[in-house]
Scaffold this active site. Structure first.
Site, PDB file in Angstrom:
ATOM      1  N   CYS A   1     103.901  16.132 -61.107  1.00  0.00           N
ATOM      2  CA  CYS A   1     103.298  16.876 -62.200  1.00  0.00           C
ATOM      3  C   CYS A   1     104.407  17.478 -63.063  1.00  0.00           C
ATOM      4  O   CYS A   1     105.459  17.857 -62.547  1.00  0.00           O
ATOM      5  CB  CYS A   1     102.387  18.018 -61.766  1.00  0.00           C
ATOM      6  SG  CYS A   1     101.010  17.511 -60.747  1.00  0.00           S
TER       7      CYS A   1
ATOM      8  N   ARG B   1     106.954  12.359 -64.374  1.00  0.00           N
ATOM      9  CA  ARG B   1     106.646  13.154 -63.182  1.00  0.00           C
ATOM     10  C   ARG B   1     105.210  12.947 -62.691  1.00  0.00           C
ATOM     11  O   ARG B   1     104.845  13.407 -61.612  1.00  0.00           O
ATOM     12  CB  ARG B   1     106.850  14.649 -63.478  1.00  0.00           C
ATOM     13  CG  ARG B   1     108.253  14.982 -63.907  1.00  0.00           C
ATOM     14  CD  ARG B   1     108.376  16.460 -64.141  1.00  0.00           C
ATOM     15  NE  ARG B   1     108.122  17.209 -62.939  1.00  0.00           N
ATOM     16  CZ  ARG B   1     109.028  17.463 -62.003  1.00  0.00           C
ATOM     17  NH1 ARG B   1     110.261  17.040 -62.154  1.00  0.00           N
ATOM     18  NH2 ARG B   1     108.718  18.147 -60.941  1.00  0.00           N
TER      19      ARG B   1
ATOM     20  N   TRP C   1     100.005  14.288 -61.401  1.00  0.00           N
ATOM     21  CA  TRP C   1     100.021  13.263 -60.353  1.00  0.00           C
ATOM     22  C   TRP C   1      99.147  13.843 -59.256  1.00  0.00           C
ATOM     23  O   TRP C   1      99.523  14.807 -58.591  1.00  0.00           O
ATOM     24  CB  TRP C   1     101.454  13.037 -59.878  1.00  0.00           C
ATOM     25  CG  TRP C   1     101.586  11.915 -58.902  1.00  0.00           C
ATOM     26  CD1 TRP C   1     101.744  10.585 -59.197  1.00  0.00           C
ATOM     27  CD2 TRP C   1     101.588  11.995 -57.473  1.00  0.00           C
ATOM     28  NE1 TRP C   1     101.834   9.853 -58.032  1.00  0.00           N
ATOM     29  CE2 TRP C   1     101.749  10.685 -56.972  1.00  0.00           C
ATOM     30  CE3 TRP C   1     101.464  13.047 -56.562  1.00  0.00           C
ATOM     31  CZ2 TRP C   1     101.789  10.406 -55.608  1.00  0.00           C
ATOM     32  CZ3 TRP C   1     101.503  12.758 -55.203  1.00  0.00           C
ATOM     33  CH2 TRP C   1     101.660  11.448 -54.741  1.00  0.00           C
TER      34      TRP C   1
ATOM     35  N   ASN D   1     102.404  22.872 -60.814  1.00  0.00           N
ATOM     36  CA  ASN D   1     103.010  21.707 -60.164  1.00  0.00           C
ATOM     37  C   ASN D   1     103.279  22.099 -58.717  1.00  0.00           C
ATOM     38  O   ASN D   1     104.052  23.022 -58.472  1.00  0.00           O
ATOM     39  CB  ASN D   1     104.326  21.355 -60.886  1.00  0.00           C
ATOM     40  CG  ASN D   1     105.181  20.366 -60.112  1.00  0.00           C
ATOM     41  OD1 ASN D   1     104.656  19.544 -59.367  1.00  0.00           O
ATOM     42  ND2 ASN D   1     106.488  20.429 -60.292  1.00  0.00           N
ATOM     43  N   GLY D   2     102.643  21.404 -57.785  1.00  0.00           N
ATOM     44  CA  GLY D   2     102.860  21.741 -56.374  1.00  0.00           C
ATOM     45  C   GLY D   2     101.562  21.658 -55.604  1.00  0.00           C
ATOM     46  O   GLY D   2     100.587  21.051 -56.064  1.00  0.00           O
TER      47      GLY D   2
ATOM     48  N   GLU E   1     116.517  -3.391 -51.679  1.00  0.00           N
ATOM     49  CA  GLU E   1     116.363  -2.750 -52.976  1.00  0.00           C
ATOM     50  C   GLU E   1     115.744  -3.720 -53.995  1.00  0.00           C
ATOM     51  O   GLU E   1     114.877  -3.342 -54.782  1.00  0.00           O
ATOM     52  CB  GLU E   1     117.737  -2.226 -53.448  1.00  0.00           C
ATOM     53  CG  GLU E   1     117.799  -1.634 -54.830  1.00  0.00           C
ATOM     54  CD  GLU E   1     116.885  -0.429 -55.048  1.00  0.00           C
ATOM     55  OE1 GLU E   1     116.289   0.090 -54.093  1.00  0.00           O
ATOM     56  OE2 GLU E   1     116.743  -0.036 -56.227  1.00  0.00           O
TER      57      GLU E   1
ATOM     58  N   LYS F   1     112.252  -3.040 -55.942  1.00  0.00           N
ATOM     59  CA  LYS F   1     112.136  -3.049 -57.408  1.00  0.00           C
ATOM     60  C   LYS F   1     110.983  -3.937 -57.835  1.00  0.00           C
ATOM     61  O   LYS F   1     110.185  -3.579 -58.694  1.00  0.00           O
ATOM     62  CB  LYS F   1     113.413  -3.562 -58.084  1.00  0.00           C
ATOM     63  CG  LYS F   1     114.606  -2.640 -58.125  1.00  0.00           C
ATOM     64  CD  LYS F   1     114.444  -1.432 -59.000  1.00  0.00           C
ATOM     65  CE  LYS F   1     113.817  -0.310 -58.222  1.00  0.00           C
ATOM     66  NZ  LYS F   1     114.688   0.643 -57.568  1.00  0.00           N
TER      67      LYS F   1
ATOM     68  N   GLU G   1     107.423  -2.443 -56.754  1.00  0.00           N
ATOM     69  CA  GLU G   1     106.950  -1.203 -57.380  1.00  0.00           C
ATOM     70  C   GLU G   1     106.606  -1.365 -58.855  1.00  0.00           C
ATOM     71  O   GLU G   1     105.757  -0.657 -59.362  1.00  0.00           O
ATOM     72  CB  GLU G   1     107.936  -0.046 -57.172  1.00  0.00           C
ATOM     73  CG  GLU G   1     109.228  -0.163 -57.913  1.00  0.00           C
ATOM     74  CD  GLU G   1     110.162   1.016 -57.651  1.00  0.00           C
ATOM     75  OE1 GLU G   1     109.694   2.129 -57.446  1.00  0.00           O
ATOM     76  OE2 GLU G   1     111.380   0.791 -57.657  1.00  0.00           O
TER      77      GLU G   1
ATOM     78  N   HIS H   1     113.422 -14.997 -37.117  1.00  0.00           N
ATOM     79  CA  HIS H   1     112.682 -14.281 -36.066  1.00  0.00           C
ATOM     80  C   HIS H   1     111.281 -13.886 -36.538  1.00  0.00           C
ATOM     81  O   HIS H   1     110.684 -12.982 -35.986  1.00  0.00           O
ATOM     82  CB  HIS H   1     113.471 -13.049 -35.620  1.00  0.00           C
ATOM     83  CG  HIS H   1     114.797 -13.405 -35.045  1.00  0.00           C
ATOM     84  ND1 HIS H   1     114.948 -13.942 -33.789  1.00  0.00           N
ATOM     85  CD2 HIS H   1     116.045 -13.358 -35.583  1.00  0.00           C
ATOM     86  CE1 HIS H   1     116.229 -14.195 -33.563  1.00  0.00           C
ATOM     87  NE2 HIS H   1     116.914 -13.847 -34.635  1.00  0.00           N
TER      88      HIS H   1
ATOM     89  N   LYS I   1     108.129   9.953 -60.637  1.00  0.00           N
ATOM     90  CA  LYS I   1     109.582   9.912 -60.523  1.00  0.00           C
ATOM     91  C   LYS I   1     110.121  10.837 -59.448  1.00  0.00           C
ATOM     92  O   LYS I   1     111.056  10.492 -58.748  1.00  0.00           O
ATOM     93  CB  LYS I   1     110.183  10.268 -61.886  1.00  0.00           C
ATOM     94  CG  LYS I   1     111.683  10.158 -61.951  1.00  0.00           C
ATOM     95  CD  LYS I   1     112.120   8.714 -61.951  1.00  0.00           C
ATOM     96  CE  LYS I   1     113.615   8.542 -61.902  1.00  0.00           C
ATOM     97  NZ  LYS I   1     113.971   7.194 -61.452  1.00  0.00           N
TER      98      LYS I   1
HETATM   99  C1  F6R Z   1     112.347   3.568 -56.317  1.00  0.00           C
HETATM  100  C2  F6R Z   1     112.449   4.997 -56.442  1.00  0.00           C
HETATM  101  C3  F6R Z   1     112.101   5.837 -55.269  1.00  0.00           C
HETATM  102  C4  F6R Z   1     113.115   6.979 -55.112  1.00  0.00           C
HETATM  103  C5  F6R Z   1     112.693   7.929 -53.991  1.00  0.00           C
HETATM  104  C6  F6R Z   1     113.719   9.011 -53.755  1.00  0.00           C
HETATM  105  O1  F6R Z   1     112.740   2.923 -57.484  1.00  0.00           O
HETATM  106  O2  F6R Z   1     112.792   5.503 -57.464  1.00  0.00           O
HETATM  107  O3  F6R Z   1     112.025   5.082 -54.100  1.00  0.00           O
HETATM  108  O4  F6R Z   1     114.369   6.427 -54.854  1.00  0.00           O
HETATM  109  O5  F6R Z   1     111.465   8.509 -54.324  1.00  0.00           O
HETATM  110  O6  F6R Z   1     113.910   9.774 -54.887  1.00  0.00           O
HETATM  111  P1  F6R Z   1     115.177  10.700 -55.073  1.00  0.00           P
HETATM  112  O7  F6R Z   1     116.374   9.818 -55.122  1.00  0.00           O
HETATM  113  O8  F6R Z   1     114.941  11.408 -56.366  1.00  0.00           O
HETATM  114  O9  F6R Z   1     115.222  11.621 -53.892  1.00  0.00           O
END
Ligand code: F6R
Length: 615
Positions: A2, A27, A75, A101-102, A488, A492, A495, A511, A610
């Site tokens: 949020c 957010r 969110w 937010n929270g 990774e 990517k 997501e 395996h 994010k």
């Molecule tokens: C994936 C992504 C998330 C963050 C994770 C940790 O692209 O962005 O998996 O890496 O939520 O976030 P931080 O690094 O902000 O603690």
């Protein structure tokens, strides 16, 4: 999660709040709302959907001359995303308005109590409970709004960054924080409040970041007073000069933030090592490491805690630290670590990695490690974030704001910082030969140029994306340093394009996952010349014999894999240990193009946000 924005001053509040919400949309973006007060009437509009939907719905408010306003982008945690659950929430009397937010964890007993006292609720949210609790406290003892907020907050359990407006006190906004970020922009005759500084960057470069358990009454023409919520003691406001600029938080001609951020990598990697890596002098110096060098050198073990992409950077670091420093490393998901009574020794060094510096699980894991006596070092991007403050010491990544929800430049800059730490320790411990140490320094210095070269694979990535955009599954394989890159790459893709993807160590394929391979299955194999090349070639042959479609990331000039793979992406050569900084680039581009071709919202993928400030 949020985003919250507030304004009080002499300018029209509507455009400031709407623009601020757009900048905070990373957010959370499942619903949005706004409140304006023009001295007589409260104007409130809220809707399920994005800030653009809110704008569409709030046309009547757009011409308001109100100079006080608040907005929220959500969110969802409590209650599905719909118009009613969107913020702001208004108290039963219609006088108090809140954005939050929270999470208020004890909202259920509080709600029951308020219902007994005659309060009614229209939404399913914890926030509506909080605003009515404040109202109840205020009415009971005929208190001013600031005091009522303070008393009410002492009754709640959970996390919050809140703005509360009271129609009876129209020249002030009460703000408070516990566990969710809150910045106050201090201008001349005006104040801004927001989850981060991006909504007010063009108006003022002076910001105060509230600490946990602090509140303030932001009042026109009055100096700002910050108090501790618990004991009412006054705190000296610390005004910081912002480092962010407007250009950094705009798309700068790119279609998406993600693409902009992918392309920023050569520059931000340079920013990360600038002043820290002096290759010609053979020096690495990072203040946070130097100040605590004994702790690092005596570490019997390094524990890395993080989530998501940052966890993948931690896995790369495991390989690098063990190879360079011979210190044993364990990498843990913060969410698992915090709940499993981990064994932590006094001489363990814990490294917490986080782009946002606000991830709830990582923050809780840090607190736990500190309680058990560990020294915790943070690798964060956001300056002044909760994690950067909670850790004993740290190093910023200096990647600049990362707005695309899928992390890209955060990953490569985290690896850059962690590599520098490993090199610094290796030098002190003598675990790398002098010549290797100098070679790595020289190589790290030219990584930005190689990343730039790797970005030239964009057209190739696009061409391959066209072929595989309709796939429903995808496998990513890598070995050694490039196993975390495979994880990774898969993250990517899933997501942002919603294609199911899995990353595996290439040798582990036989395996189990090999059963998935048929002529429909794209398999992305990371096969640079350095490292376990011959072994990966054998793995590629195994895929080929089962008719899988091979997309291989190879070193320029490769012949062997070229003959086997259906598609190759060529990247410049570097040593095995530094290769993740290069191999990851075409994988980012591939996911980006596939997601765009599938019509997905690249910067704001569904269900994500994010910064994950809830556990
Ligand atoms: C994936 C992504 C998330 C963050 C994770 C940790 O692209 O962005 O998996 O890496 O939520 O976030 P931080 O690094 O902000 O603690």
């Amino acid at each position: 999660m949020c985003g919250i924005v507030g304004y009080i001053g002499y300018r029209e509040a509507y455009p400031i709040v709407i623009k601020g919400l757009k900048r905070l949309e990373y957010r959370g973006y499942d619903s949005a709302g706004i409140m304006l007060f023009d001295g007589k009437e409260l104007g409130i509009s809220k809707t399920k959907g994005k800030v653009s939907d809110l704008e569409e719905k709030s046309k009547a408010l757009a011409s308001s001359k109100a100079t006080i306003g608040m907005g929220h982008t959500r969110w969802a945690t409590h209650g599905v995303p719909n118009d009613i659950n969107s913020h702001p929430h208004v108290s039963n009397s219609g006088n108090l308005v809140i954005i939050h937010n929270g999470i208020i964890e004890n909202y259920e007993p509080l709600k029951k109590e308020l219902i007994k006292r005659g309060y009614t609720f229209t939404s399913d949210t914890d926030t509506e409970v909080l605003v009515n609790l404040i109202e109840d406290v205020k009415k009971k003892d005929n208190l001013k709004i600031g005091k009522a907020v303070q008393i009410a907050l002492n009754q709640v359990v959970g996390a919050y960054a809140i703005c509360v407006f009271d129609k009876e006190k129209p020249d002030e906004i009460v703000v408070a924080r516990l566990g969710s970020p809150l910045a106050i922009g201090v201008g001349k005759d005006e104040f801004f409040v927001a989850s981060d500084a991006s909504p007010f960057i063009e108006y003022t470069s002076n910001a105060i970041y509230l600490e946990d358990e602090e509140m303030a009454i932001v009042r026109l023409n009055k100096p700002l007073k910050i108090r501790k919520i618990k004991d009412d003691s006054l705190v000296d406001p610390y005004v910081q000069e912002l480092q962010m600029n407007l250009e950094q938080i705009e798309k700068g001609g790119y279609d998406h933030f993600m693409l902009k951020e992918i392309y920023e990598q050569p520059n931000v990697i340079k920013d990360t090592y600038r002043g820290r890596l002096l290759a010609n002098e053979g020096i690495i110096k990072m203040a946070g490491v130097e100040d605590n060098i004994e702790k690092f050198l005596h570490a019997q073990r390094i524990l890395i805690i993080a989530c998501g992409t940052s966890w993948h950077a931690g896995l790369v670091a495991e390989y690098i630290f063990e190879e360079f420093t011979r210190i044993p490393v364990e990498v843990e998901y913060a969410s698992e670590f915090r709940y499993r009574n981990p064994i932590i020794h006094q001489d363990d060094v814990v490294i917490a990695i986080s782009q946002s510096g606000e991830t709830a699980d990582t923050l809780a894991a840090i607190k736990l490690a500190k309680e058990k006596g560990a020294f915790v070092f943070g690798v964060c991007n956001v300056v002044g974030s909760s994690i950067s403050r909670e850790t004993n010491a740290g190093a910023y990544t200096h990647a600049g704001p990362e707005i695309g929800v899928a992390s890209t430049k955060a990953f490569t800059t985290q690896i850059t910082v962690l590599t520098m730490i490993a090199l610094r320790l290796a030098k002190a411990k003598g675990t790398l030969s002098n010549s290797d140490f100098h070679r790595y320094l020289q190589e790290l210095e030219v990584i930005p140029e190689k990343v730039q070269e790797a970005l030239e694979t964009n057209d190739k990535a696009k061409e391959i994306a066209e072929k595989f955009k309709d796939a429903s599954n995808c496998l990513y394989l890598g070995r050694g340093y490039n196993f975390p890159v495979a994880l990774e790459g898969a993250l990517k893709l899933k997501e942002i394009s919603y294609i199911h993807a899995e990353g595996y160590p290439a040798a582990e394929m036989k395996h189990g996952p090999i059963a998935l391979i048929d002529e429909q299955m794209p398999v992305v194999v990371i096969a640079p010349k350095q490292g376990h090349y011959d072994k990966v070639v054998s793995n590629i042959q195994e895929i080929k014999s089962r008719s899988g479609k091979i997309i291989a990331v190879v070193t320029k000039g490769d012949i062997q894999v070229k003959d086997l793979a259906d598609h190759i992406i060529e990247i410049p050569e570097t040593s095995d240990a530094l290769s993740p900084l290069i191999t990851t680039i075409p994988l980012q581009l591939l996911s980006y193009h596939i997601a765009v071709m599938r019509g997905c919202n690249v910067d704001q993928p569904r269900n994500l946000a994010k910064s994950v400030t809830v556990e």
